[in-house]
Scaffold this motif. Structure first.
Motif, PDB file in Angstrom:
ATOM      1  N   MET A  58       7.880  -7.905   1.746  1.00 19.96           N
ATOM      2  CA  MET A  58       7.554  -8.239   0.368  1.00 19.96           C
ATOM      3  C   MET A  58       6.043  -8.337   0.173  1.00 19.96           C
ATOM      4  O   MET A  58       5.337  -8.919   0.992  1.00 19.96           O
ATOM      5  N   VAL A  59       5.562  -7.741  -0.897  1.00 22.33           N
ATOM      6  CA  VAL A  59       4.153  -7.875  -1.278  1.00 22.33           C
ATOM      7  C   VAL A  59       4.100  -8.346  -2.733  1.00 22.33           C
ATOM      8  O   VAL A  59       5.055  -8.163  -3.493  1.00 22.33           O
ATOM      9  N   VAL A  60       3.004  -8.943  -3.098  1.00 21.39           N
ATOM     10  CA  VAL A  60       2.806  -9.400  -4.466  1.00 21.39           C
ATOM     11  C   VAL A  60       1.750  -8.508  -5.108  1.00 21.39           C
ATOM     12  O   VAL A  60       0.605  -8.458  -4.662  1.00 21.39           O
ATOM     13  N   ILE A  61       2.171  -7.765  -6.122  1.00 21.12           N
ATOM     14  CA  ILE A  61       1.267  -6.879  -6.859  1.00 21.12           C
ATOM     15  C   ILE A  61       1.167  -7.398  -8.290  1.00 21.12           C
ATOM     16  O   ILE A  61       2.164  -7.446  -9.007  1.00 21.12           O
ATOM     17  N   ARG A  62      -0.016  -7.836  -8.656  1.00 14.87           N
ATOM     18  CA  ARG A  62      -0.296  -8.371  -9.993  1.00 14.87           C
ATOM     19  C   ARG A  62       0.744  -9.423 -10.408  1.00 14.87           C
ATOM     20  O   ARG A  62       1.275  -9.424 -11.520  1.00 14.87           O
ATOM     21  N   SER A 105      -7.803  -1.064  -6.192  1.00 14.06           N
ATOM     22  CA  SER A 105      -8.698  -0.412  -7.143  1.00 14.06           C
ATOM     23  C   SER A 105      -9.531  -1.512  -7.799  1.00 14.06           C
ATOM     24  O   SER A 105      -8.985  -2.369  -8.505  1.00 14.06           O
ATOM     25  N   GLY A 106     -10.838  -1.495  -7.537  1.00 14.48           N
ATOM     26  CA  GLY A 106     -11.667  -2.595  -7.999  1.00 14.48           C
ATOM     27  C   GLY A 106     -11.285  -3.845  -7.226  1.00 14.48           C
ATOM     28  O   GLY A 106     -11.293  -3.859  -5.993  1.00 14.48           O
ATOM     29  N   ASP A 107     -10.916  -4.883  -7.915  1.00 18.78           N
ATOM     30  CA  ASP A 107     -10.470  -6.113  -7.263  1.00 18.78           C
ATOM     31  C   ASP A 107      -8.960  -6.303  -7.365  1.00 18.78           C
ATOM     32  O   ASP A 107      -8.437  -7.363  -7.004  1.00 18.78           O
ATOM     33  N   MET A 108      -8.247  -5.283  -7.841  1.00 16.48           N
ATOM     34  CA  MET A 108      -6.812  -5.410  -8.104  1.00 16.48           C
ATOM     35  C   MET A 108      -5.991  -4.578  -7.119  1.00 16.48           C
ATOM     36  O   MET A 108      -6.326  -3.421  -6.846  1.00 16.48           O
ATOM     37  N   ASP A 109      -4.929  -5.182  -6.608  1.00 14.78           N
ATOM     38  CA  ASP A 109      -3.975  -4.431  -5.794  1.00 14.78           C
ATOM     39  C   ASP A 109      -3.065  -3.619  -6.708  1.00 14.78           C
ATOM     40  O   ASP A 109      -2.614  -4.112  -7.753  1.00 14.78           O
TER      41      ASP A 109
END
Length: 429
Positions: free
Chosen positions: A333-337, A366-370
């Motif tokens: 599991m990953v947390v995206i936004r 991308s930038g500071d966002m996953d």
């Protein structure tokens, strides 16, 4: 089928819970005396346990503990109960999520494996009249070794195709009128793709039953439907772990997985609090094996995410039922936004599109966002827009989609690796 409710303890017959408690106490008393790994873990525990509620007093066992044990006491660690001369089989985990575990079995423990796999075959309707085709490579991965032994035990005709190419395996299947195929869900789909290139008519072939294992998929309706359509066969799921045993199988209703509670104790716990989850909630599957004295595991945190379901399956099997089988892996599991993402949830949606032959999930920054992207192979230009909309609606997140040429993405004969984690230079998992 495990429709009976009476279990033998000496000359008596008792309930499943009493049977499990008896078997558990037998093992615990033995381990405190003979197993160095568990002797220290069980220090201070009063035996025998008086009820299954006392199970909660026992400490968990984690994979990291087992890895550390083998690192500190190479090569096999202290959880191998007997002297090395007592062991007959060597296997190891795939190592996809860390250092591989080395797992040994005595003759008796390996016979226990066979017994567990016999239950898989029974529930799938396999018997001595079948020809069972094992489409995998024979190596240290335990996967279908147990299936091979159990198939022999029930008297089936067994064909192993370890060194063959996919085309050769398909040809051997057809020439020998194999009725049962054992492989991973990914490889069943890949074989269907190869068969299409060979102009083979799989739906009208001799294969009538497919048993999948090694990765989630066999209990996911969209994946199961795609495989069954391609093969014209009925698909049954099976779940197990090298370190735990062959603990689960699907039944004729094909709605999920039954845990073989005559050989395993089931708990479903909150991953953060370790408390039992309520009916209908997701939790981590925690298992205790009852017949593998050579390599025992008590309250093992499997990392598998399942749904706690208290109701019985319509098939009348009274063993614990897990709807949907393995929902995902806790470590996948990953947390995206702010949204929890399981790769298996993405695959369940992708597999609803028969036009998609293969896919891959990419996490990146991308930038500071996953961010997350799904690459997929198709020749249909209309699929990308539909898939993008479906993913956004059902996952609750805008997911980038990218159509690529057929044949670009890798294929897998064993456990598939369809996730690339490129966030901050992370590696493929």
């Amino acid at each position: 089928m495990a429709s009976h409710t009476a279990y033998p303890v000496y000359e008596f017959h008792t309930t499943l819970e009493s049977y499990q408690l008896h078997k558990l106490n037998q093992m615990l008393v033995f381990l405190v005396k003979e197993n160095e790994f568990y002797r220290s873990k069980l220090t201070g525990i009063t035996l025998p346990l008086r009820s299954m509620d006392d199970l909660l007093q026992l400490p968990f066992t984690t994979k990291q503990e087992l890895v550390d044990d083998q690192t500190q006491f190479p090569p096999y660690g202290k959880n191998h109960t007997y002297p090395i001369q007592s062991y007959a089989r060597y296997h190891q985990t795939s190592g996809t999520s860390g250092r591989p575990l080395k797992v040994l079995d005595t003759k008796e423990s390996w016979e226990w494996w066979e017994t567990c796999w016999e239950e898989v075959f029974r529930s799938s309707g396999i018997n001595k009249n079948d020809t069972v085709f094992l489409a995998f490579s024979f190596g240290p991965f335990i996967g279908f070794w147990g299936g091979f032994e159990a198939a022999k035990k029930i008297g089936a005709f067994v064909i192993c195709a370890g060194s063959q190419t996919s085309k050769e395996r398909l040809a051997t299947m057809m020439e020998n009128n194999a009725t049962v195929l054992l492989c991973t869900p990914s490889y069943a789909l890949h074989l269907a793709e190869v068969a299409e290139d060979m102009d083979l008519d799989l739906p009208n072939s001799s294969i009538k039953t497919i048993i999948t294992a090694g990765e989630p998929g066999g209990s996911v309706p969209s994946i199961r439907r795609q495989i069954e359509t391609a093969w014209g066969a009925k698909l049954y799921d099976h779940v197990g772990m090298t370190e735990m045993g062959a603990y689960g199988y699907s039944c004729q209703t094909q709605n999920g997985i039954h845990v073989n509670e005559s050989q395993f104790i089931v708990e479903i716990l909150n991953m953060e609090t370790s408390e039992p989850v309520k009916h209908g909630e997701k939790g981590e599957l925690v298992l205790t094996n009852l017949g593998r004295y050579g390599y025992p595991l008590i309250r093992y945190r499997t990392g598998d995410v399942v749904i706690n379901h208290q109701e019985k399956c319509p098939c009348k099997n009274h063993f614990r039922f897990l709807p949907g089988g393995i929902i995902g892996r806790a470590d996948d599991m990953v947390v995206i936004r702010g949204i929890n993402i399981y790769p298996s949830s993405i695959e369940a949606i992708v597999r609803e599109y028969p036009e998609i032959k293969e896919f891959r999930i990419i996490y990146y920054t991308s930038g500071d966002m996953d961010q997350i992207k799904v690459q997929f192979e198709t020749t249909d230009d209309r699929v990308e827009k539909k898939l993008s909309s479906e993913l956004r609606e059902r996952v609750g997140l805008r997911i980038e989609t990218e159509a690529v040429e057929p044949g670009v993405l890798p294929r897998f004969s064993m456990k598939a690796k369809r996730v690339m984690d490129q966030r901050n230079n992370r590696i493929t998992i």
